[in-house]
Design a protein around this motif. Structure first.
Motif, PDB file in Angstrom:
ATOM      1  N   TYR A  15       0.863  -1.179   0.000  1.00  0.00           N
ATOM      2  CA  TYR A  15       0.000   0.000   0.000  1.00  0.00           C
ATOM      3  C   TYR A  15       0.898   1.227   0.000  1.00  0.00           C
ATOM      4  N   SER A  17       1.646  -5.672   2.121  1.00  0.00           N
ATOM      5  CA  SER A  17       0.351  -6.341   2.158  1.00  0.00           C
ATOM      6  C   SER A  17       0.559  -7.848   2.031  1.00  0.00           C
ATOM      7  N   TYR A  70     -12.414  -7.741  -1.184  1.00  0.00           N
ATOM      8  CA  TYR A  70     -11.230  -7.368  -0.408  1.00  0.00           C
ATOM      9  C   TYR A  70     -11.004  -8.432   0.644  1.00  0.00           C
ATOM     10  N   ALA A  94      -9.209  -7.414   4.541  1.00  0.00           N
ATOM     11  CA  ALA A  94      -9.756  -6.213   5.187  1.00  0.00           C
ATOM     12  C   ALA A  94      -9.093  -5.933   6.536  1.00  0.00           C
ATOM     13  N   MET A 146      -6.490  -3.081   6.975  1.00  0.00           N
ATOM     14  CA  MET A 146      -6.843  -1.648   7.025  1.00  0.00           C
ATOM     15  C   MET A 146      -6.356  -0.983   8.304  1.00  0.00           C
ATOM     16  N   SER A 147      -6.257  -1.751   9.388  1.00  0.00           N
ATOM     17  CA  SER A 147      -5.813  -1.174  10.662  1.00  0.00           C
ATOM     18  C   SER A 147      -4.345  -0.738  10.610  1.00  0.00           C
TER      19      SER A 147
END
Length: 196
Positions: A120, A168, A186, A189, A192-193
């Motif tokens: 990311y 990731s 996704y 998920a 995301m944190s």
């Protein structure tokens, strides 16, 4: 009456969205069939013989299987090496061929020398995170391909410092599915944190 019309239109749209993936797959299958048919007609047009045409396709199939087998077993094939040698001597074409080969190898499984990481990166500004494919790296600098939704073949290339990316657990296929589905598919998920 209005409520009934709304429900009808809603069901219609849901039906359209449900059928879109099927239509796209069918279109791809039709496209491939048309190209094979065109190729068959081209070969048949020269020989005007089904036996000769079938023989050409059988030999082509055997050659492609042989090349694939050599690539999986040894990582290279003399047929591809010979073609590479010829293309290297043709200006402009050699550059296009080399770049295309690297891009295709990035997505294939037999070439382990090319990075297949997904990360990311904050883009286009801080606080906005996008998945990117690592295409190259030099020291702490990463060359990233950032695909755009819903078509991952369009996108842009950026260079980012290692400190500006978050790794990731997604593989290339999962990241592509995330991009194509505009985020609906996704599978990671929980990651995301990590993005802050």
């Amino acid at each position: 009456m209005k409520e009934w019309v709304k429900k009808l239109l809603n069901y219609f749209l849901i039906g359209i969205f449900a059928v879109i993936p099927i239509v796209i797959i069918l279109q791809i299958m039709i496209f491939v069939k048309d190209r094979v048919s065109d190729l068959f007609q081209l070969v048949y047009g020269y020989a005007d013989s089904y036996l000769y045409t079938s023989l050409v396709f059988a030999v082509s199939f055997i050659i492609l299987v042989y090349i694939g087998h050599k690539l999986v077993r040894e990582g290279r094939s003399w047929v591809i090496a010979a073609f590479d040698h010829i293309i290297e001597r043709i200006p402009l074409l050699n550059t296009v061929y080399r770049v295309l080969k690297k891009v295709i190898n990035m997505f294939s499984t037999h070439d382990q020398s090319i990075a297949k990481e997904v990360v990311y990166v904050e883009y286009p500004k801080e606080g906005l995170w996008v998945p990117a494919y690592v295409t190259n790296r030099l020291g702490d600098k990463y060359v990233l391909y950032v695909p755009t939704s819903p078509n991952p073949t369009s996108g842009f290339t950026v260079i980012a410092d290692k400190s500006r990316i978050v790794k990731s657990a997604m593989n290339i296929e999962e990241a592509s599915s995330f991009v194509i589905s505009v985020g609906v598919d996704y599978s990671k998920a929980s990651e995301m944190s990590q993005l802050s």
